[in-house]
Design an enzyme around this catalytic site. Structure first.
Site, short mmCIF file in Angstrom:
data_model
loop_
_atom_site.label_atom_id
_atom_site.label_comp_id
_atom_site.label_asym_id
_atom_site.label_seq_id
_atom_site.Cartn_x
_atom_site.Cartn_y
_atom_site.Cartn_z
N THR A 378 1.23 -0.77 12.74
CA THR A 378 -0.03 -0.47 12.09
C THR A 378 -1.08 -1.11 12.98
O THR A 378 -0.75 -1.84 13.90
CB THR A 378 0.00 -1.08 10.67
OG1 THR A 378 1.09 -0.52 9.96
CG2 THR A 378 -1.28 -0.86 9.91
N GLU A 417 5.61 8.09 7.55
CA GLU A 417 5.21 7.26 6.42
C GLU A 417 6.09 7.44 5.19
O GLU A 417 6.07 6.59 4.29
CB GLU A 417 3.75 7.58 6.06
CG GLU A 417 3.05 6.46 5.33
CD GLU A 417 2.99 5.21 6.18
OE1 GLU A 417 3.59 4.20 5.78
OE2 GLU A 417 2.36 5.23 7.24
N SER A 450 1.35 -2.36 2.15
CA SER A 450 0.98 -3.78 2.23
C SER A 450 -0.33 -3.98 2.97
O SER A 450 -0.78 -5.12 3.12
CB SER A 450 2.09 -4.57 2.93
OG SER A 450 3.28 -4.54 2.20
#
Length: 581
Positions: A378, A417, A450
Protein backbone atom coordinates in the site's frame (compact mmCIF):
# COMPACT_ATOMS: atom_id res chain seq x y z
CA UNK A 1 2.18 20.27 28.77
CA UNK A 2 1.52 16.53 28.95
CA UNK A 3 -0.74 15.55 31.87
CA UNK A 4 0.66 13.31 34.59
CA UNK A 5 -1.47 10.26 35.32
CA UNK A 6 -1.11 8.23 38.49
CA UNK A 7 0.02 4.64 37.88
CA UNK A 8 -1.11 1.89 40.20
CA UNK A 9 1.66 0.99 42.64
CA UNK A 10 1.20 -2.70 42.01
CA UNK A 11 1.87 -2.21 38.32
CA UNK A 12 5.11 -0.35 38.97
CA UNK A 13 6.25 -2.95 41.48
CA UNK A 14 5.56 -5.92 39.24
CA UNK A 15 7.43 -4.56 36.25
CA UNK A 16 10.12 -2.39 37.77
CA UNK A 17 13.25 -2.72 35.67
CA UNK A 18 15.77 -0.31 34.27
CA UNK A 19 14.53 1.57 31.22
CA UNK A 20 16.90 0.98 28.33
CA UNK A 21 15.48 2.77 25.28
CA UNK A 22 16.91 1.48 22.02
CA UNK A 23 18.17 3.75 19.28
CA UNK A 24 15.37 4.10 16.70
CA UNK A 25 17.70 3.06 13.86
CA UNK A 26 21.25 2.03 13.08
CA UNK A 27 22.15 5.72 13.12
CA UNK A 28 20.47 8.87 14.37
CA UNK A 29 17.47 9.93 12.32
CA UNK A 30 18.07 12.90 10.02
CA UNK A 31 16.45 16.23 10.73
CA UNK A 32 12.90 16.59 9.38
CA UNK A 33 12.45 18.70 6.25
CA UNK A 34 11.29 22.19 7.25
CA UNK A 35 9.08 24.64 5.37
CA UNK A 36 6.78 27.61 5.92
CA UNK A 37 4.24 27.43 3.08
CA UNK A 38 3.50 23.79 2.33
CA UNK A 39 4.70 20.22 2.71
CA UNK A 40 4.26 17.06 0.63
CA UNK A 41 5.55 13.66 1.81
CA UNK A 42 5.24 10.61 -0.45
CA UNK A 43 6.95 7.29 -1.11
CA UNK A 44 8.38 8.50 -4.46
CA UNK A 45 10.47 11.64 -4.87
CA UNK A 46 9.02 12.64 -8.27
CA UNK A 47 5.48 12.46 -6.92
CA UNK A 48 6.53 14.69 -4.00
CA UNK A 49 7.95 17.16 -6.52
CA UNK A 50 4.65 17.16 -8.41
CA UNK A 51 2.69 17.91 -5.25
CA UNK A 52 4.92 20.82 -4.25
CA UNK A 53 4.69 22.36 -7.73
CA UNK A 54 0.90 22.27 -7.50
CA UNK A 55 1.04 24.07 -4.13
CA UNK A 56 3.44 26.66 -5.54
CA UNK A 57 1.02 27.32 -8.40
CA UNK A 58 -1.71 28.17 -5.90
CA UNK A 59 -3.45 24.83 -5.66
CA UNK A 60 -4.65 23.66 -2.27
CA UNK A 61 -3.77 20.44 -0.45
CA UNK A 62 -6.60 18.56 -2.17
CA UNK A 63 -5.36 19.61 -5.60
CA UNK A 64 -1.88 18.42 -4.67
CA UNK A 65 -3.26 15.11 -3.36
CA UNK A 66 -5.03 14.45 -6.66
CA UNK A 67 -1.91 15.27 -8.71
CA UNK A 68 0.22 13.07 -6.45
CA UNK A 69 -2.28 10.20 -6.73
CA UNK A 70 -2.09 10.20 -10.51
CA UNK A 71 1.71 10.66 -10.50
CA UNK A 72 2.28 7.72 -8.17
CA UNK A 73 0.28 5.54 -10.56
CA UNK A 74 3.13 6.07 -13.03
CA UNK A 75 6.30 6.42 -10.96
CA UNK A 76 5.45 4.04 -8.08
CA UNK A 77 3.75 1.05 -9.77
CA UNK A 78 4.27 -1.30 -6.83
CA UNK A 79 1.44 0.49 -4.97
CA UNK A 80 0.56 3.79 -6.66
CA UNK A 81 -2.45 3.15 -8.83
CA UNK A 82 -5.55 3.91 -10.80
CA UNK A 83 -6.34 0.19 -10.82
CA UNK A 84 -6.85 -0.06 -7.05
CA UNK A 85 -8.57 2.03 -4.39
CA UNK A 86 -8.17 3.76 -1.07
CA UNK A 87 -9.17 6.36 1.49
CA UNK A 88 -8.70 10.10 1.89
CA UNK A 89 -9.04 12.02 5.16
CA UNK A 90 -9.42 15.78 4.71
CA UNK A 91 -9.21 18.59 7.26
CA UNK A 92 -10.15 21.95 5.78
CA UNK A 93 -8.73 25.25 6.98
CA UNK A 94 -11.99 26.01 8.82
CA UNK A 95 -11.51 22.90 10.96
CA UNK A 96 -14.17 20.76 9.28
CA UNK A 97 -13.16 17.19 8.47
CA UNK A 98 -14.45 14.63 6.00
CA UNK A 99 -13.52 11.23 4.62
CA UNK A 100 -13.74 9.76 1.11
CA UNK A 101 -14.05 6.00 0.67
CA UNK A 102 -12.92 5.00 -2.82
CA UNK A 103 -12.00 1.46 -1.85
CA UNK A 104 -12.38 -1.45 -4.28
CA UNK A 105 -15.71 -3.33 -4.30
CA UNK A 106 -16.60 -6.95 -4.91
CA UNK A 107 -18.02 -7.61 -8.39
CA UNK A 108 -21.76 -8.30 -8.56
CA UNK A 109 -21.04 -11.92 -9.52
CA UNK A 110 -18.95 -12.49 -6.37
CA UNK A 111 -20.02 -15.19 -3.91
CA UNK A 112 -19.14 -16.02 -0.34
CA UNK A 113 -17.52 -19.33 -1.30
CA UNK A 114 -15.79 -18.29 -4.53
CA UNK A 115 -12.31 -19.08 -3.18
CA UNK A 116 -13.18 -22.47 -1.66
CA UNK A 117 -13.00 -25.94 -3.20
CA UNK A 118 -15.75 -28.56 -3.13
CA UNK A 119 -14.62 -29.58 0.37
CA UNK A 120 -14.95 -26.05 1.66
CA UNK A 121 -11.20 -25.46 1.89
CA UNK A 122 -9.41 -22.33 0.64
CA UNK A 123 -7.76 -22.76 -2.76
CA UNK A 124 -4.32 -21.23 -2.49
CA UNK A 125 -3.76 -18.33 -4.87
CA UNK A 126 -7.34 -18.02 -6.08
CA UNK A 127 -7.94 -14.78 -4.10
CA UNK A 128 -4.52 -13.27 -4.89
CA UNK A 129 -3.60 -14.21 -8.46
CA UNK A 130 -5.27 -13.41 -11.76
CA UNK A 131 -8.51 -11.69 -12.67
CA UNK A 132 -10.66 -13.57 -10.15
CA UNK A 133 -8.76 -11.66 -7.43
CA UNK A 134 -9.61 -8.21 -8.83
CA UNK A 135 -12.04 -5.87 -7.06
CA UNK A 136 -13.73 -3.02 -8.92
CA UNK A 137 -11.17 -0.16 -8.84
CA UNK A 138 -12.05 3.11 -7.11
CA UNK A 139 -9.01 5.38 -7.36
CA UNK A 140 -10.05 7.40 -10.42
CA UNK A 141 -13.52 8.10 -9.05
CA UNK A 142 -12.01 8.92 -5.66
CA UNK A 143 -9.47 11.39 -6.99
CA UNK A 144 -12.05 13.05 -9.24
CA UNK A 145 -14.58 13.30 -6.42
CA UNK A 146 -12.00 14.96 -4.17
CA UNK A 147 -11.04 17.44 -6.89
CA UNK A 148 -14.63 18.32 -7.78
CA UNK A 149 -15.80 18.82 -4.19
CA UNK A 150 -12.75 20.31 -2.51
CA UNK A 151 -10.12 21.20 -5.13
CA UNK A 152 -9.58 24.47 -6.98
CA UNK A 153 -7.73 23.48 -10.16
CA UNK A 154 -8.68 21.91 -13.48
CA UNK A 155 -8.27 18.17 -13.97
CA UNK A 156 -6.00 18.57 -17.00
CA UNK A 157 -3.50 20.59 -14.96
CA UNK A 158 -3.41 18.05 -12.14
CA UNK A 159 -3.04 14.99 -14.36
CA UNK A 160 -0.57 16.54 -16.84
CA UNK A 161 2.60 15.61 -14.87
CA UNK A 162 1.50 11.96 -14.70
CA UNK A 163 0.84 11.88 -18.44
CA UNK A 164 4.28 13.34 -19.09
CA UNK A 165 5.99 10.75 -16.87
CA UNK A 166 4.13 7.94 -18.65
CA UNK A 167 4.54 9.24 -22.21
CA UNK A 168 8.16 10.41 -22.03
CA UNK A 169 9.33 8.17 -19.20
CA UNK A 170 11.25 8.90 -16.03
CA UNK A 171 14.79 8.00 -15.05
CA UNK A 172 14.98 5.17 -12.53
CA UNK A 173 16.80 5.57 -9.22
CA UNK A 174 18.16 2.74 -7.10
CA UNK A 175 14.94 2.64 -5.09
CA UNK A 176 12.82 2.41 -8.25
CA UNK A 177 15.00 -0.37 -9.64
CA UNK A 178 14.85 -2.36 -6.40
CA UNK A 179 11.08 -2.12 -6.38
CA UNK A 180 10.74 -3.29 -9.98
CA UNK A 181 13.20 -6.12 -9.41
CA UNK A 182 11.21 -7.36 -6.42
CA UNK A 183 8.14 -7.74 -8.61
CA UNK A 184 9.87 -9.10 -11.71
CA UNK A 185 8.89 -12.74 -11.13
CA UNK A 186 5.23 -11.89 -10.65
CA UNK A 187 5.13 -9.44 -13.57
CA UNK A 188 6.82 -11.92 -15.91
CA UNK A 189 3.83 -14.26 -15.64
CA UNK A 190 1.53 -11.80 -17.44
CA UNK A 191 2.45 -10.94 -21.03
CA UNK A 192 1.03 -7.40 -20.90
CA UNK A 193 2.63 -6.59 -17.53
CA UNK A 194 5.99 -7.97 -18.64
CA UNK A 195 5.89 -5.86 -21.80
CA UNK A 196 5.58 -2.73 -19.64
CA UNK A 197 7.87 -3.40 -16.69
CA UNK A 198 10.54 -5.73 -18.05
CA UNK A 199 12.98 -5.37 -20.92
CA UNK A 200 12.40 -7.36 -24.14
CA UNK A 201 14.93 -9.91 -22.90
CA UNK A 202 12.94 -10.37 -19.70
CA UNK A 203 15.45 -8.63 -17.45
CA UNK A 204 14.67 -5.81 -15.02
CA UNK A 205 15.51 -2.20 -15.79
CA UNK A 206 18.65 -0.70 -14.23
CA UNK A 207 19.61 2.55 -12.53
CA UNK A 208 19.66 5.47 -14.95
CA UNK A 209 17.42 3.78 -17.49
CA UNK A 210 14.06 5.25 -18.46
CA UNK A 211 10.68 3.56 -17.91
CA UNK A 212 8.16 4.56 -20.59
CA UNK A 213 4.49 3.53 -20.38
CA UNK A 214 2.65 4.61 -23.57
CA UNK A 215 -0.57 2.67 -22.94
CA UNK A 216 -0.86 4.14 -19.45
CA UNK A 217 -0.23 7.61 -20.94
CA UNK A 218 -3.11 7.05 -23.35
CA UNK A 219 -5.43 5.93 -20.52
CA UNK A 220 -4.50 8.95 -18.42
CA UNK A 221 -5.07 11.22 -21.41
CA UNK A 222 -8.59 9.82 -21.80
CA UNK A 223 -9.25 10.47 -18.09
CA UNK A 224 -7.86 14.00 -18.47
CA UNK A 225 -10.29 14.67 -21.31
CA UNK A 226 -13.47 12.97 -20.06
CA UNK A 227 -12.95 12.49 -16.32
CA UNK A 228 -14.11 9.43 -14.41
CA UNK A 229 -16.51 8.43 -17.22
CA UNK A 230 -13.49 7.59 -19.38
CA UNK A 231 -12.50 4.93 -16.86
CA UNK A 232 -15.89 3.60 -15.73
CA UNK A 233 -18.09 3.97 -18.81
CA UNK A 234 -15.72 3.97 -21.75
CA UNK A 235 -13.01 2.01 -23.52
CA UNK A 236 -10.85 1.47 -20.43
CA UNK A 237 -13.57 -0.45 -18.61
CA UNK A 238 -14.37 -2.37 -21.80
CA UNK A 239 -10.77 -3.52 -22.11
CA UNK A 240 -10.53 -4.59 -18.47
CA UNK A 241 -13.81 -6.51 -18.65
CA UNK A 242 -12.75 -8.21 -21.89
CA UNK A 243 -9.45 -9.32 -20.35
CA UNK A 244 -11.23 -10.51 -17.22
CA UNK A 245 -13.77 -12.55 -19.16
CA UNK A 246 -11.08 -14.13 -21.32
CA UNK A 247 -9.01 -15.08 -18.25
CA UNK A 248 -11.76 -16.53 -16.07
CA UNK A 249 -12.59 -13.43 -14.04
CA UNK A 250 -16.07 -12.15 -13.14
CA UNK A 251 -15.80 -8.39 -13.74
CA UNK A 252 -18.68 -6.93 -15.77
CA UNK A 253 -19.23 -3.51 -17.34
CA UNK A 254 -22.08 -2.90 -14.88
CA UNK A 255 -19.61 -3.23 -11.99
CA UNK A 256 -17.77 -0.19 -13.34
CA UNK A 257 -20.86 1.77 -14.33
CA UNK A 258 -22.42 1.41 -10.87
CA UNK A 259 -19.31 2.23 -8.84
CA UNK A 260 -19.74 5.21 -6.48
CA UNK A 261 -17.58 6.98 -3.89
CA UNK A 262 -18.86 7.32 -0.33
CA UNK A 263 -18.27 10.49 1.68
CA UNK A 264 -18.37 9.62 5.37
CA UNK A 265 -17.79 11.24 8.73
CA UNK A 266 -14.30 10.43 10.07
CA UNK A 267 -13.91 8.50 13.30
CA UNK A 268 -12.93 11.02 15.97
CA UNK A 269 -11.53 10.72 19.49
CA UNK A 270 -9.36 12.67 21.90
CA UNK A 271 -6.00 11.52 23.28
CA UNK A 272 -4.41 13.60 26.03
CA UNK A 273 -5.99 16.77 24.61
CA UNK A 274 -5.24 16.01 20.96
CA UNK A 275 -8.15 15.55 18.58
CA UNK A 276 -7.81 12.54 16.27
CA UNK A 277 -9.68 12.30 12.93
CA UNK A 278 -9.17 9.02 11.11
CA UNK A 279 -10.75 6.44 8.84
CA UNK A 280 -14.20 4.98 9.64
CA UNK A 281 -15.55 1.62 8.44
CA UNK A 282 -15.03 0.07 5.92
CA UNK A 283 -11.64 0.80 7.45
CA UNK A 284 -10.90 -0.60 10.87
CA UNK A 285 -8.02 1.85 11.22
CA UNK A 286 -9.57 4.85 12.91
CA UNK A 287 -11.75 2.80 15.25
CA UNK A 288 -8.91 0.56 16.44
CA UNK A 289 -6.39 3.41 16.75
CA UNK A 290 -8.88 5.28 18.94
CA UNK A 291 -9.68 2.16 20.96
CA UNK A 292 -6.01 1.48 21.66
CA UNK A 293 -5.26 5.13 22.46
CA UNK A 294 -8.20 5.24 24.88
CA UNK A 295 -6.78 2.23 26.72
CA UNK A 296 -3.25 3.66 26.80
CA UNK A 297 -4.46 7.05 28.00
CA UNK A 298 -4.91 5.45 31.41
CA UNK A 299 -1.14 4.85 31.72
CA UNK A 300 1.62 7.49 32.01
CA UNK A 301 3.63 6.28 29.04
CA UNK A 302 6.08 9.18 29.10
CA UNK A 303 6.93 8.36 32.73
CA UNK A 304 7.08 4.62 32.07
CA UNK A 305 9.59 5.19 29.26
CA UNK A 306 9.96 4.41 25.58
CA UNK A 307 10.84 0.75 25.02
CA UNK A 308 10.42 -0.23 28.68
CA UNK A 309 8.75 -3.48 29.66
CA UNK A 310 5.98 -1.50 31.36
CA UNK A 311 5.16 0.47 28.24
CA UNK A 312 5.46 -2.45 25.84
CA UNK A 313 3.32 -4.72 28.01
CA UNK A 314 0.34 -2.36 28.12
CA UNK A 315 0.71 -1.61 24.39
CA UNK A 316 0.62 -5.33 23.59
CA UNK A 317 -2.44 -5.94 25.74
CA UNK A 318 -4.29 -2.94 24.30
CA UNK A 319 -3.52 -4.21 20.80
CA UNK A 320 -4.61 -7.74 21.71
CA UNK A 321 -8.05 -6.63 22.91
CA UNK A 322 -8.58 -4.13 20.08
CA UNK A 323 -7.70 -6.57 17.31
CA UNK A 324 -10.33 -9.00 18.60
CA UNK A 325 -12.86 -6.27 17.90
CA UNK A 326 -11.22 -5.41 14.59
CA UNK A 327 -11.32 -8.98 13.30
CA UNK A 328 -14.77 -9.98 14.54
CA UNK A 329 -17.04 -6.93 14.70
CA UNK A 330 -16.17 -4.55 11.86
CA UNK A 331 -17.03 -4.52 8.16
CA UNK A 332 -18.55 -2.54 5.30
CA UNK A 333 -21.16 -0.18 6.85
CA UNK A 334 -23.47 -0.89 3.92
CA UNK A 335 -23.71 -4.50 5.09
CA UNK A 336 -22.70 -4.54 8.78
CA UNK A 337 -23.91 -2.60 11.81
CA UNK A 338 -20.53 -1.48 13.17
CA UNK A 339 -20.45 -0.81 16.94
CA UNK A 340 -18.20 2.24 16.48
CA UNK A 341 -19.62 4.33 19.33
CA UNK A 342 -19.12 1.47 21.77
CA UNK A 343 -15.58 0.64 20.68
CA UNK A 344 -14.31 4.24 20.92
CA UNK A 345 -16.06 5.03 24.21
CA UNK A 346 -13.75 5.87 27.12
CA UNK A 347 -15.75 3.62 29.45
CA UNK A 348 -15.19 0.66 27.11
CA UNK A 349 -11.45 1.33 27.29
CA UNK A 350 -11.65 1.40 31.08
CA UNK A 351 -13.22 -2.07 31.04
CA UNK A 352 -10.34 -3.34 28.90
CA UNK A 353 -7.80 -1.83 31.33
CA UNK A 354 -9.55 -3.67 34.16
CA UNK A 355 -8.90 -6.93 32.28
CA UNK A 356 -5.18 -6.28 31.78
CA UNK A 357 -3.16 -8.24 34.30
CA UNK A 358 -0.03 -6.29 35.27
CA UNK A 359 1.64 -9.53 36.31
CA UNK A 360 0.96 -11.71 33.26
CA UNK A 361 0.49 -11.59 29.51
CA UNK A 362 -3.05 -12.17 28.29
CA UNK A 363 -4.06 -15.30 26.38
CA UNK A 364 -5.60 -14.56 22.99
CA UNK A 365 -7.55 -17.81 22.80
CA UNK A 366 -9.43 -16.78 25.94
CA UNK A 367 -10.80 -13.77 24.02
CA UNK A 368 -12.19 -15.82 21.11
CA UNK A 369 -15.57 -14.28 20.19
CA UNK A 370 -18.61 -16.40 19.47
CA UNK A 371 -19.13 -17.20 15.80
CA UNK A 372 -15.99 -16.50 15.00
CA UNK A 373 -5.99 -7.69 5.43
CA UNK A 374 -4.20 -5.88 2.81
CA UNK A 375 -0.43 -6.35 2.13
CA UNK A 376 2.74 -4.37 2.56
CA UNK A 377 2.33 -2.79 -0.87
CA UNK A 378 0.00 0.00 0.00
CA UNK A 379 1.26 3.58 -0.03
CA UNK A 380 0.49 6.66 2.05
CA UNK A 381 1.10 10.35 1.48
CA UNK A 382 0.59 13.42 3.67
CA UNK A 383 0.06 17.00 2.46
CA UNK A 384 -0.60 20.40 4.02
CA UNK A 385 -0.87 23.79 2.29
CA UNK A 386 -0.19 27.41 3.28
CA UNK A 387 -3.78 27.89 4.49
CA UNK A 388 -3.70 24.85 6.76
CA UNK A 389 -5.79 22.52 4.61
CA UNK A 390 -4.48 19.02 5.33
CA UNK A 391 -4.93 15.73 3.47
CA UNK A 392 -3.94 12.18 4.39
CA UNK A 393 -4.28 9.57 1.63
CA UNK A 394 -3.69 5.83 1.78
CA UNK A 395 -4.37 3.81 -1.35
CA UNK A 396 -3.41 0.37 -2.53
CA UNK A 397 -3.22 -2.43 -5.07
CA UNK A 398 -3.08 -4.83 -2.09
CA UNK A 399 -0.13 -7.07 -3.01
CA UNK A 400 3.06 -5.73 -4.53
CA UNK A 401 2.05 -4.72 -8.09
CA UNK A 402 -1.44 -5.97 -7.21
CA UNK A 403 -2.41 -9.09 -9.10
CA UNK A 404 0.52 -8.47 -11.45
CA UNK A 405 -1.78 -8.20 -14.45
CA UNK A 406 -2.43 -5.49 -17.04
CA UNK A 407 -5.42 -5.48 -19.40
CA UNK A 408 -4.18 -5.11 -22.99
CA UNK A 409 -4.09 -1.53 -24.21
CA UNK A 410 -4.62 0.09 -20.79
CA UNK A 411 -1.18 0.02 -19.14
CA UNK A 412 -3.05 -0.20 -15.81
CA UNK A 413 -1.94 -2.64 -13.11
CA UNK A 414 -4.96 -4.23 -11.45
CA UNK A 415 -5.45 -4.97 -7.75
CA UNK A 416 -5.86 -8.28 -5.94
CA UNK A 417 -7.99 -6.70 -3.24
CA UNK A 418 -10.49 -9.56 -2.99
CA UNK A 419 -8.00 -11.29 -0.69
CA UNK A 420 -8.89 -8.75 1.99
CA UNK A 421 -12.29 -10.40 2.42
CA UNK A 422 -12.78 -13.36 4.74
CA UNK A 423 -12.49 -16.27 2.33
CA UNK A 424 -13.39 -18.64 5.15
CA UNK A 425 -14.44 -17.29 8.57
CA UNK A 426 -12.02 -18.37 11.27
CA UNK A 427 -9.19 -19.20 8.87
CA UNK A 428 -6.13 -16.92 8.68
CA UNK A 429 -5.64 -14.95 5.49
CA UNK A 430 -2.34 -14.38 3.69
CA UNK A 431 -1.17 -12.08 6.50
CA UNK A 432 -2.34 -14.16 9.43
CA UNK A 433 -5.50 -12.21 10.22
CA UNK A 434 -8.30 -14.41 11.55
CA UNK A 435 -11.54 -12.69 10.60
CA UNK A 436 -15.24 -13.38 10.94
CA UNK A 437 -18.56 -13.23 9.09
CA UNK A 438 -18.70 -9.43 9.19
CA UNK A 439 -16.07 -9.38 6.43
CA UNK A 440 -17.46 -12.25 4.33
CA UNK A 441 -17.66 -11.77 0.55
CA UNK A 442 -20.88 -10.26 -0.85
CA UNK A 443 -21.62 -8.55 -4.18
CA UNK A 444 -20.79 -4.80 -4.22
CA UNK A 445 -19.31 -5.06 -0.71
CA UNK A 446 -16.04 -3.39 0.31
CA UNK A 447 -13.49 -5.55 2.16
CA UNK A 448 -12.43 -4.49 5.63
CA UNK A 449 -9.24 -2.46 5.58
CA UNK A 450 -6.55 -1.38 8.03
CA UNK A 451 -5.62 1.78 6.10
CA UNK A 452 -5.51 4.67 8.56
CA UNK A 453 -4.99 8.11 6.99
CA UNK A 454 -5.06 10.28 10.11
CA UNK A 455 -5.07 14.01 10.87
CA UNK A 456 -4.56 15.29 14.42
CA UNK A 457 -5.37 18.78 15.70
CA UNK A 458 -4.78 20.64 18.96
CA UNK A 459 -6.74 23.64 20.19
CA UNK A 460 -8.50 23.92 16.85
CA UNK A 461 -5.32 23.96 14.77
CA UNK A 462 -3.72 21.20 12.67
CA UNK A 463 -0.99 19.37 14.57
CA UNK A 464 -0.01 16.19 12.71
CA UNK A 465 -0.73 14.37 9.42
CA UNK A 466 0.24 10.71 9.48
CA UNK A 467 -0.29 7.31 7.89
CA UNK A 468 1.55 4.33 6.46
CA UNK A 469 1.30 1.20 4.35
CA UNK A 470 1.87 -2.14 6.07
CA UNK A 471 -1.20 -4.39 5.85
CA UNK A 472 -2.67 -5.30 9.24
CA UNK A 473 0.25 -3.41 10.79
CA UNK A 474 -0.83 -0.06 9.35
CA UNK A 475 -2.82 0.51 12.52
CA UNK A 476 0.07 -0.13 14.91
CA UNK A 477 2.60 1.72 12.73
CA UNK A 478 0.39 4.82 12.70
CA UNK A 479 -0.43 4.41 16.39
CA UNK A 480 3.22 4.18 17.42
CA UNK A 481 4.15 7.27 15.42
CA UNK A 482 1.45 9.20 17.30
CA UNK A 483 2.60 7.90 20.70
CA UNK A 484 6.24 8.58 19.89
CA UNK A 485 5.48 12.24 19.24
CA UNK A 486 2.92 12.91 21.98
CA UNK A 487 4.21 10.68 24.80
CA UNK A 488 7.91 10.28 24.09
CA UNK A 489 8.75 13.69 22.66
CA UNK A 490 10.39 12.44 19.46
CA UNK A 491 10.79 14.54 16.34
CA UNK A 492 8.45 13.57 13.52
CA UNK A 493 11.38 11.86 11.77
CA UNK A 494 12.44 9.93 14.89
CA UNK A 495 8.83 8.94 15.56
CA UNK A 496 8.50 7.44 12.09
CA UNK A 497 11.92 5.79 12.03
CA UNK A 498 11.68 4.15 15.47
CA UNK A 499 11.58 0.31 15.45
CA UNK A 500 8.10 -1.13 15.78
CA UNK A 501 6.19 -3.83 17.65
CA UNK A 502 2.89 -5.42 16.66
CA UNK A 503 0.26 -7.76 18.08
CA UNK A 504 -2.96 -8.64 16.22
CA UNK A 505 -4.69 -11.04 18.65
CA UNK A 506 -4.06 -14.15 16.54
CA UNK A 507 -1.52 -15.60 16.17
CA UNK A 508 -0.74 -14.95 19.84
CA UNK A 509 2.72 -13.55 19.20
CA UNK A 510 4.45 -10.20 19.67
CA UNK A 511 6.22 -9.27 16.44
CA UNK A 512 9.10 -6.80 16.53
CA UNK A 513 11.57 -5.25 14.15
CA UNK A 514 15.30 -5.69 14.81
CA UNK A 515 16.53 -3.43 17.64
CA UNK A 516 12.98 -2.60 18.74
CA UNK A 517 13.52 -3.78 22.32
CA UNK A 518 16.49 -4.13 24.64
CA UNK A 519 17.56 -7.57 25.89
CA UNK A 520 16.39 -6.66 29.40
CA UNK A 521 12.95 -5.70 28.12
CA UNK A 522 12.72 -8.88 26.06
CA UNK A 523 13.71 -10.95 29.09
CA UNK A 524 11.08 -9.34 31.32
CA UNK A 525 8.32 -9.66 28.71
CA UNK A 526 9.15 -13.33 28.23
CA UNK A 527 9.09 -13.92 31.99
CA UNK A 528 5.53 -12.62 32.25
CA UNK A 529 4.34 -14.82 29.39
CA UNK A 530 4.74 -12.92 26.13
CA UNK A 531 5.94 -14.76 23.02
CA UNK A 532 8.27 -12.17 21.48
CA UNK A 533 10.36 -12.64 18.38
CA UNK A 534 12.04 -10.63 15.65
CA UNK A 535 9.92 -11.02 12.54
CA UNK A 536 12.22 -12.16 9.75
CA UNK A 537 9.32 -12.55 7.31
CA UNK A 538 8.67 -8.79 7.17
CA UNK A 539 12.06 -7.10 6.69
CA UNK A 540 10.41 -3.70 6.22
CA UNK A 541 7.38 -2.60 8.21
CA UNK A 542 5.66 0.13 6.22
CA UNK A 543 6.88 3.45 4.91
CA UNK A 544 5.18 6.09 7.07
CA UNK A 545 4.84 9.67 5.85
CA UNK A 546 4.21 12.41 8.37
CA UNK A 547 3.98 16.15 8.92
CA UNK A 548 4.16 18.01 12.24
CA UNK A 549 2.90 21.59 12.54
CA UNK A 550 4.69 24.24 14.61
CA UNK A 551 8.01 22.51 15.14
CA UNK A 552 9.90 19.25 14.75
CA UNK A 553 8.79 17.92 18.16
CA UNK A 554 6.63 18.87 21.15
CA UNK A 555 9.46 20.65 22.93
CA UNK A 556 10.06 22.96 19.98
CA UNK A 557 6.33 23.50 19.47
CA UNK A 558 5.78 24.43 23.11
CA UNK A 559 8.81 26.77 23.08
CA UNK A 560 7.63 28.47 19.87
CA UNK A 561 9.84 29.57 17.02
CA UNK A 562 10.05 26.26 15.18
CA UNK A 563 9.45 25.86 11.46
CA UNK A 564 5.78 26.00 10.55
CA UNK A 565 5.90 22.57 8.92
CA UNK A 566 8.27 19.66 9.56
CA UNK A 567 7.95 16.73 7.16
CA UNK A 568 9.40 13.22 7.29
CA UNK A 569 9.43 10.20 5.04
CA UNK A 570 10.25 6.87 6.64
CA UNK A 571 13.93 5.94 6.45
CA UNK A 572 12.65 2.51 5.37
CA UNK A 573 11.58 4.12 2.10
CA UNK A 574 14.13 3.75 -0.70
CA UNK A 575 12.52 6.20 -3.14
CA UNK A 576 10.41 8.58 -1.05
CA UNK A 577 10.92 12.22 -0.16
CA UNK A 578 9.53 15.03 1.97
CA UNK A 579 9.35 18.26 -0.01
CA UNK A 580 8.51 21.71 1.34
CA UNK A 581 8.64 25.32 0.28
Amino acid sequence: MKPVIRLAATFVQCLSIAFLPVSPAFAASPEPVKAENGMVVTAQRLASDVGIEILKKGGNAIDAAVAVGYALAVVYPTAGNIGGGGFMTIRLKDGNTTFLDFRERAPMAATKTMYLDEKGEIVKGRSTDGYLAVGVPGSVMGLETARERYGTMQRRDLIAPAIDFARNGFVLSQGDVASLASGAKKLSKDREAAAVFLKPDGKSYGVGERLIQPDLAASLAKISEKGADAFYKGEIADRIVKASTYSGGILAKADFEQYTVRELKPVTCNYRGYDIASSPPPSSGGVIICEILNVLEGYPLSYMGYGSAETVHVMIEAMRHAYVDRNSALGDPGFVNNPVDTLIDKSYAAKIRDKINPYRAGISQDLMPKGMGESTETTHYSIIDRDGNAVAVTYTLNGSFGAGIVAAGTGILLNNEMDDFTSKPGAPNLYGLVQGEANAIEPKKTPLSSMSPTIISKDGQPFMVIGSPGGARIITITLEAIINVIDHGMTIQEAIDAPRIHHQWLPDKVYMEPFALSSDTLKRLTEIGHDVAIDQSWPVWGQAAGILVGGKNLKEIEAGGGARYSGAIDSRSAAGAARGY
